[in-house]
Design a protein around this motif. Structure first.
Motif, PDB file in Angstrom:
ATOM      1  N   ALA A  24      32.819  39.532  -1.739  1.00  0.00           N
ATOM      2  CA  ALA A  24      32.376  38.770  -0.568  1.00  0.00           C
ATOM      3  C   ALA A  24      31.184  37.887  -0.917  1.00  0.00           C
ATOM      4  N   VAL A  25      30.239  38.432  -1.676  1.00  0.00           N
ATOM      5  CA  VAL A  25      29.082  37.629  -2.088  1.00  0.00           C
ATOM      6  C   VAL A  25      29.521  36.447  -2.942  1.00  0.00           C
ATOM      7  N   VAL A  46      26.710  34.398  10.767  1.00  0.00           N
ATOM      8  CA  VAL A  46      27.223  35.302  11.799  1.00  0.00           C
ATOM      9  C   VAL A  46      27.912  36.509  11.168  1.00  0.00           C
ATOM     10  N   ALA A  47      28.719  36.265  10.136  1.00  0.00           N
ATOM     11  CA  ALA A  47      29.407  37.370   9.463  1.00  0.00           C
ATOM     12  C   ALA A  47      28.414  38.337   8.833  1.00  0.00           C
ATOM     13  N   VAL A  48      27.391  37.808   8.183  1.00  0.00           N
ATOM     14  CA  VAL A  48      26.379  38.672   7.567  1.00  0.00           C
ATOM     15  C   VAL A  48      25.599  39.428   8.638  1.00  0.00           C
ATOM     16  N   ARG A  53      24.362  44.475  11.333  1.00  0.00           N
ATOM     17  CA  ARG A  53      24.311  45.219  12.595  1.00  0.00           C
ATOM     18  C   ARG A  53      25.197  46.453  12.537  1.00  0.00           C
ATOM     19  N   MET A  54      26.386  46.322  11.972  1.00  0.00           N
ATOM     20  CA  MET A  54      27.284  47.467  11.847  1.00  0.00           C
ATOM     21  C   MET A  54      26.718  48.519  10.908  1.00  0.00           C
ATOM     22  N   ALA A 111      19.599  29.025   1.899  1.00  0.00           N
ATOM     23  CA  ALA A 111      18.949  30.001   1.019  1.00  0.00           C
ATOM     24  C   ALA A 111      18.692  31.314   1.743  1.00  0.00           C
ATOM     25  N   VAL A 112      18.291  31.238   3.007  1.00  0.00           N
ATOM     26  CA  VAL A 112      18.045  32.455   3.786  1.00  0.00           C
ATOM     27  C   VAL A 112      19.337  33.246   3.987  1.00  0.00           C
ATOM     28  N   VAL A 113      20.435  32.550   4.253  1.00  0.00           N
ATOM     29  CA  VAL A 113      21.721  33.232   4.455  1.00  0.00           C
ATOM     30  C   VAL A 113      22.168  33.921   3.168  1.00  0.00           C
ATOM     31  N   LEU A 114      22.055  33.250   2.030  1.00  0.00           N
ATOM     32  CA  LEU A 114      22.442  33.873   0.763  1.00  0.00           C
ATOM     33  C   LEU A 114      21.546  35.060   0.431  1.00  0.00           C
ATOM     34  N   LEU A 115      20.254  34.931   0.738  1.00  0.00           N
ATOM     35  CA  LEU A 115      19.343  36.055   0.507  1.00  0.00           C
ATOM     36  C   LEU A 115      19.694  37.232   1.408  1.00  0.00           C
ATOM     37  N   ALA A 116      20.012  36.952   2.667  1.00  0.00           N
ATOM     38  CA  ALA A 116      20.410  38.024   3.582  1.00  0.00           C
ATOM     39  C   ALA A 116      21.709  38.683   3.128  1.00  0.00           C
TER      40      ALA A 116
END
Length: 258
Positions: A24-25, A46-48, A53-54, A111-116
């Protein structure tokens, strides 16, 4: 930052095969590299967010952002805004080009999304499961005589060494702060003393790393060698195929909206 240490809990994300998370990454990284649109970034975010959250990751696991980083982001946004570009906004008779600022914001958000995404894998995956997953995913590369097992072992040892070395460095820094510092020194002597202290600190850190490496080597030998690191019978289950299907849907929708 609390990384490379799984967050406590038992969720479908925790029970997912490590290879699925790595896939996935990789897929999301390739997607955002070739299709870095706002729609793609938002869908991946949203997916991350749903995955985190799950997994029930506690809020305390999220790293705090230091002040100097906010200052750097502000300076970068200001310099990017000077580049201009469409769209142009009229304010009190002045035309303000927001193209550069929007581009900088999109790249920062990317960058924030990839880091998350990376932190989500770190929070929900045991380090011991990374090497077998890499060995399984790289099995087709063995036909090209690529040392996949050696790469997997190296990756596993690197990931396991980070927390130990961080703890060692924290102890060394704490011990350095406890040392008395003479106050009646000139600026030149203070700079020279700081240089010598840095040299001593690097030497101590190297010694600690070598000692940890020797202990880890003895532990690996006692447990049957490096081959045991990649030995695992874990594989994808039903939840993994569902997760990969969600990843595929996100990729298809992102490409269509690009």
């Amino acid at each position: 930052m609390v990384l490379l240490r799984p967050a406590p809990g038992d969720s479908p994300i925790h029970r997912m095969w490590a290879g699925t998370k790595l896939l996935a990454v990789f897929i999301f990284s390739v997607l955002l590299t070739f299709f870095p649109s706002w729609a793609s970034i938002t869908l991946v975010a949203v997916a991350v967010g749903v995955a985190i959250r799950m997994a029930g990751v506690p809020r305390g696991a999220v790293p705090s952002i230091p002040r100097f980083l906010w200052v750097l982001i502000g300076i970068g946004a200001f310099t990017a805004a000077l580049g201009g570009g469409d769209p142009v906004l009229s304010l009190f008779g002045l035309d303000v080009a927001l193209g550069g600022l929007l581009t900088f914001t999109r790249i920062t958000f990317l960058a924030v999304v990839l880091l998350a995404l990376s932190m989500m894998v770190s929070w929900t995956t045991n380090v011991a499961d990374i090497a077998p997953a890499i060995a399984t995913l790289g099995r087709p590369l063995r036909l090209l005589r690529i040392p996949v097992d050696e790469w997997a072992v190296t990756t596993a040892l690197t990931l396991r060494s980070f927390p130990m070395l961080l703890d060692e460095f924290r102890v060394l820094l704490a011990a350095r702060k406890l040392r008395p510092h003479p106050q009646s020194l000139t600026r030149r002597k203070r700079i020279r003393q700081a240089f010598f202290e840095l040299t001593d600190l690097l030497a101590a850190a190297t010694t600690a790393a070598l000692r940890r490496a020797d202990e880890m080597g003895d532990a690996i030998t006692a447990r049957g060698g490096a081959g045991q690191i990649t030995a695992s019978h874990a594989g994808p289950a039903a939840r993994d195929w569902i997760a990969l299907s969600v990843v595929a849907v996100v990729c298809v929708v992102s490409v269509l909206l690009f």
